[in-house]
Design an enzyme around this catalytic site. Structure first.
Site, PDB file in Angstrom:
ATOM      1  CB  CYS A   1      -0.881   0.000   1.251  1.00 55.45           C
ATOM      2  SG  CYS A   1       0.100   0.074   2.770  1.00 55.45           S
TER       3      CYS A   1
ATOM      4  CG  HIS B   1       3.375  -0.899  12.439  1.00 54.58           C
ATOM      5  ND1 HIS B   1       4.664  -1.356  12.235  1.00 54.58           N
ATOM      6  CD2 HIS B   1       2.574  -1.672  11.683  1.00 54.58           C
ATOM      7  CE1 HIS B   1       4.629  -2.382  11.392  1.00 54.58           C
ATOM      8  NE2 HIS B   1       3.381  -2.592  11.036  1.00 54.58           N
TER       9      HIS B   1
ATOM     10  CB  CYS C   1       0.828   4.711   7.593  1.00 59.65           C
ATOM     11  SG  CYS C   1      -0.501   4.933   6.406  1.00 59.65           S
TER      12      CYS C   1
ATOM     13  CD  GLU D   1      -2.831   1.122  13.113  1.00 62.71           C
ATOM     14  OE1 GLU D   1      -3.887   1.793  13.150  1.00 62.71           O
ATOM     15  OE2 GLU D   1      -2.605   0.258  12.246  1.00 62.71           O
TER      16      GLU D   1
ATOM     17  CB  CYS E   1      -6.107   2.411   5.802  1.00 59.71           C
ATOM     18  SG  CYS E   1      -5.312   0.936   5.175  1.00 59.71           S
TER      19      CYS E   1
ATOM     20  CB  SER F   1       1.287  -8.820   8.525  1.00 55.68           C
ATOM     21  OG  SER F   1       0.337  -8.148   7.726  1.00 55.68           O
ATOM     22  CB  SER F   2      -2.844  -6.435  12.033  1.00 56.96           C
ATOM     23  OG  SER F   2      -4.244  -6.299  12.169  1.00 56.96           O
ATOM     24  CG  ASN F   3      -2.431  -5.849   6.024  1.00 54.09           C
ATOM     25  OD1 ASN F   3      -2.519  -6.406   4.939  1.00 54.09           O
ATOM     26  ND2 ASN F   3      -1.273  -5.393   6.491  1.00 54.09           N
TER      27      ASN F   3
END
Length: 316
Positions: free
Chosen positions: A17, A79, A101, A131, A200, A228-230
């Site tokens: 991203c 993060h 970010c 984060e 996001c 990685s959370s996403n």
């Protein structure tokens, strides 16, 4: 022996991203500007391949600021970090660059604004995720309460039910978050939410692509890191959308070939911190075993770009 046919449904958007792109660029530009070593507090993004590549170029990854010498630049990860971290770097007169970010920074600003108006904040997020730690660390202890599930909402002890606002981690599952928001608004009708969802655009788009291809695939592989959370949310979204086999792999070497024996269609996507080179590696591993047909499942086109901090655009 003829290779069995397999259709790969390739999600678009997938992988990097804009925030991840920017964070990696910040480390590379810092190395160009100041030379090695450059210190990075916490993994710049959650991907071992990316971190190892930057380490080879001269980045040193540490968990805490006290591990950094005063005479070398330090970069804060994408993060985000608690407010105390840049304050301490400034006190030590260090050169530091914040690679948070911009969409995470937006949540920080939102939380601070609500707090200034006297509201206590409820954060929807995962305990211990950098984060979440960074966002909660924007305000004094007790000003941000964390909830992870609708059940947490039921036991939440707040200062004043009339003076509340909520924010969310940017990399959550849209559906899970919706359930928690519903629990919050039904228990605290006066709670103030963000104008626009904190989750996001990249997280949302990657989840939507998985939902779109789920009915057509026998199995889903998500390329991403276990921290990685996403990426982990993409695995859950796939399973919830009906994929019998939905699995996280870091690289082609992690593929469990026995588990996917006999499949005729496979979905592939990648978390926001996974580079395209790893997607190609996985596709090539299938090409070696199957007669491949590749179909792109495009649900959105991303044109977001974030500028790097001015300090890096100026000569040393």
């Amino acid at each position: 022996m003829p290779r069995p046919p397999l259709t790969i449904h390739l999600a678009a958007p997938r992988g990097f991203c804009a925030g991840v792109d920017r964070a990696i660029k910040i480390v590379e530009m810092a190395l160009e500007k100041w030379g090695a070593p450059v210190y990075v507090r916490h993994e710049i993004v959650h991907n071992r391949y990316v971190v190892d590549g930057l380490r080879e170029k001269g980045a040193i990854f540490v968990e805490e600021l006290e591990e950094c010498p005063e005479d070398r630049p330090v970069i804060f990860s994408a993060h985000g970090v608690p407010k105390a971290v840049p304050a301490e770097a400034a006190r030590r007169e260090m050169i530091f660059v914040d690679a948070t970010c911009p969409l995470v920074s937006k949540v920080h600003i939102e939380a601070a604004r609500h707090s200034e108006e006297g509201l206590q904040i409820v954060m929807i997020g995962h305990a211990g995720h950098p984060e979440t730690v960074g966002t909660m660390g924007q305000l004094p202890d007790g000003e941000v309460l964390l909830v992870e599930t609708p059940a947490d909402v039921a036991t939440l002890e707040v200062r004043d039910p009339q003076r509340l606002a909520f924010v969310t981690q940017t990399t959550l599952s849209i559906d899970d978050t919706r359930e928690i928001v519903e629990a919050l608004t039904s228990r605290f009708p006066a709670i103030v939410g963000p104008h626009k969802e904190d989750i996001c655009y990249a997280t949302t788009n990657r989840q939507e692509a998985v939902k779109a291809m789920a009915p057509a695939i026998d199995a889903l592989l998500v390329i991403g890191a276990p921290n990685s959370s996403n990426s982990k949310r993409l695995v859950e979204v796939g399973a919830r959308a009906g994929c019998r086999y939905s699995q996280l792999v870091q690289r082609a070497s992690d593929i469990d070939w026995r588990a996917i024996e006999g499949i005729e269609s496979l979905g592939i996507t990648a978390g926001a911190s996974a580079p395209e080179v790893l997607v190609n590696e996985v596709v090539d591993a299938f090409r070696a075993r199957y007669d491949l047909r590749i179909e792109l499942v495009e649900t959105a086109v991303e044109r977001v770009e974030f500028k790097v901090p001015r300090a890096l655009r100026e000569p040393a």
